[in-house]
Design an enzyme around this catalytic site. Structure first.
Site, PDB file in Angstrom:
ATOM      1  N   ASP A 102       0.851  -1.196   0.000  1.00 18.49           N
ATOM      2  CA  ASP A 102       0.000   0.000   0.000  1.00 18.49           C
ATOM      3  C   ASP A 102       0.889   1.250   0.000  1.00 18.49           C
ATOM      4  O   ASP A 102       1.810   1.355   0.813  1.00 18.49           O
ATOM      5  CB  ASP A 102      -0.901  -0.001   1.240  1.00 18.49           C
ATOM      6  N   LYS A 107       0.029  10.059   1.402  1.00 13.56           N
ATOM      7  CA  LYS A 107       0.114  11.297   2.208  1.00 13.56           C
ATOM      8  C   LYS A 107       1.362  11.263   3.100  1.00 13.56           C
ATOM      9  O   LYS A 107       1.644  10.229   3.716  1.00 13.56           O
ATOM     10  CB  LYS A 107      -1.136  11.434   3.098  1.00 13.56           C
ATOM     11  N   ASP A 154       4.149  -0.849  -8.819  1.00 15.06           N
ATOM     12  CA  ASP A 154       3.844  -0.053 -10.021  1.00 15.06           C
ATOM     13  C   ASP A 154       3.889   1.430  -9.672  1.00 15.06           C
ATOM     14  O   ASP A 154       3.755   2.271 -10.556  1.00 15.06           O
ATOM     15  CB  ASP A 154       2.417  -0.363 -10.491  1.00 15.06           C
ATOM     16  N   THR A 202       2.109 -11.118  -9.328  1.00 13.38           N
ATOM     17  CA  THR A 202       1.095 -11.049  -8.278  1.00 13.38           C
ATOM     18  C   THR A 202      -0.231 -10.633  -8.938  1.00 13.38           C
ATOM     19  O   THR A 202      -0.253 -10.218 -10.097  1.00 13.38           O
ATOM     20  CB  THR A 202       1.476 -10.007  -7.207  1.00 13.38           C
ATOM     21  N   GLU A 257       0.100  -7.016  -9.850  1.00 17.24           N
ATOM     22  CA  GLU A 257       1.059  -6.835 -10.950  1.00 17.24           C
ATOM     23  C   GLU A 257       0.383  -7.077 -12.296  1.00 17.24           C
ATOM     24  O   GLU A 257       0.581  -6.321 -13.256  1.00 17.24           O
ATOM     25  CB  GLU A 257       2.216  -7.815 -10.748  1.00 17.24           C
TER      26      GLU A 257
HETATM   27  C1  SAM Z   1      -2.067  -3.450  -2.511  1.00 17.06           C
HETATM   28  S1  SAM Z   1      -2.261  -5.030  -1.811  1.00 17.06           S
HETATM   29  C2  SAM Z   1      -1.114  -6.063  -2.731  1.00 17.06           C
HETATM   30  C3  SAM Z   1      -1.400  -7.536  -2.579  1.00 17.06           C
HETATM   31  C4  SAM Z   1      -0.417  -8.488  -3.276  1.00 17.06           C
HETATM   32  N1  SAM Z   1       0.909  -8.389  -2.706  1.00 17.06           N
HETATM   33  C5  SAM Z   1      -0.381  -8.258  -4.779  1.00 17.06           C
HETATM   34  O1  SAM Z   1       0.644  -7.730  -5.256  1.00 17.06           O
HETATM   35  O2  SAM Z   1      -1.342  -8.604  -5.458  1.00 17.06           O
HETATM   36  C6  SAM Z   1      -1.402  -4.850  -0.272  1.00 17.06           C
HETATM   37  C7  SAM Z   1      -1.757  -5.932   0.726  1.00 17.06           C
HETATM   38  O3  SAM Z   1      -0.918  -5.807   1.868  1.00 17.06           O
HETATM   39  C8  SAM Z   1      -1.692  -6.053   3.038  1.00 17.06           C
HETATM   40  N2  SAM Z   1      -0.998  -5.418   4.157  1.00 17.06           N
HETATM   41  C9  SAM Z   1      -0.786  -4.097   4.339  1.00 17.06           C
HETATM   42  N3  SAM Z   1      -0.101  -3.870   5.475  1.00 17.06           N
HETATM   43  C10 SAM Z   1       0.132  -5.085   6.028  1.00 17.06           C
HETATM   44  C11 SAM Z   1       0.777  -5.512   7.207  1.00 17.06           C
HETATM   45  N4  SAM Z   1       1.322  -4.633   8.078  1.00 17.06           N
HETATM   46  N5  SAM Z   1       0.830  -6.834   7.478  1.00 17.06           N
HETATM   47  C12 SAM Z   1       0.275  -7.730   6.614  1.00 17.06           C
HETATM   48  N6  SAM Z   1      -0.368  -7.380   5.481  1.00 17.06           N
HETATM   49  C13 SAM Z   1      -0.430  -6.076   5.188  1.00 17.06           C
HETATM   50  C14 SAM Z   1      -3.038  -5.468   2.698  1.00 17.06           C
HETATM   51  O4  SAM Z   1      -4.062  -5.995   3.518  1.00 17.06           O
HETATM   52  C15 SAM Z   1      -3.197  -5.864   1.226  1.00 17.06           C
HETATM   53  O5  SAM Z   1      -3.795  -7.133   1.092  1.00 17.06           O
END
Ligand code: SAM
Length: 214
Positions: free
Chosen positions: A118, A122, A154, A192, A195
């Site tokens: 993520d 901000k 990305d 992923t 991706e």
């Molecule tokens: C934008 S998604 C990307 C998912 C996957 N890695 C992909 O590339 O398709 C980010 C994921 O990270 C998880 N996430 C964010 N912070 C995390 C944390 N501190 N511990 C475990 N998961 C986390 C979110 O819940 C979300 O499912």
């Protein structure tokens, strides 16, 4: 990114403790007990729906893999994949990757993958980025001396921020890609879910592999 909560996910996780750990602190220093073979451990923080970690574990039976995900719905979707694949070298954790030093003993991990984390664009949320210095400190503690960190995204802003954060922390870059899919590395690249989505829109994928200075 939050997924809509699916009511089946938690019961499915609870019914499959052989594949999903919900109290990961219990295994600190003894993760190898969860696998049929004792071999180097690679982890992904924020595995989402689990395509990457499942495919990596399938292609590479000589490492043990752990996918960590904080959302139960995403973990449940990843679990469905593992219930089909039944890979002996893959375990899932439904928990917060921010608590890494409580989950793993120093040096217990051979490598960490961060994929499409993520971005928290901000400035006041910078501390939540998985490449913020407090996270890097935890990675440094749990990663073995020969271990590495791999990060794909990305998001150019997050990528630039992450390179600066790693550099300021004193990490050493092994390789940097500004368009991963248009490189030799693309041949063995495991995509992923995110991706695939972003590269289909024509966005370049950035990647860095790095390690901590000795
Ligand atoms: C934008 S998604 C990307 C998912 C996957 N890695 C992909 O590339 O398709 C980010 C994921 O990270 C998880 N996430 C964010 N912070 C995390 C944390 N501190 N511990 C475990 N998961 C986390 C979110 O819940 C979300 O499912």
């Amino acid at each position: 990114m939050r997924l809509k909560n699916k009511p089946w996910a938690l019961p499915l996780i609870e019914a499959n403790p052989q594949y999903v750990v919900t109290e990961p602190q219990q295994y600190r220093g003894k993760w190898q007990e969860r696998f049929s073979q004792d071999q180097p451990l690679l982890i992904e923080i924020g595995m989402g729906k689990g395509r990457f970690i499942t495919e990596m574990a399938r292609r590479d039976p000589e490492h043990n893999y752990i996918g960590i995900e904080v959302q139960s719905t995403a973990t449940g979707i990843a679990l469905k994949k593992q219930l089909e694949a039944q890979l002996p070298n893959l375990q899932l954790v439904c928990g917060d990757g921010g608590d890494l030093t409580e989950m793993f003993a120093p040096g217990e991990v051979a490598g960490i993958f961060l994929n499409f984390s993520d971005p928290w664009p901000k400035k006041r949320h910078a501390k939540r980025r998985l490449t913020y210095k407090t996270f890097l400190k935890q990675y440094q503690t749990v990663i073995a001396e020969t271990g590495h960190l791999e990060f794909k995204t990305d998001n150019r802003g997050l990528f630039e921020y992450s390179l600066a954060s790693m550099n300021n922390y004193g990490m050493v870059f092994d390789q940097v890609w500004l368009d991963l899919h248009d490189s030799e590395e693309a041949v063995d690249n495991v995509m992923t879910e995110y991706e695939e989505k972003f590269s289909k829109k024509g966005q370049p994928i950035y990647k860095v592999t790095a390690h901590f200075a000795k």
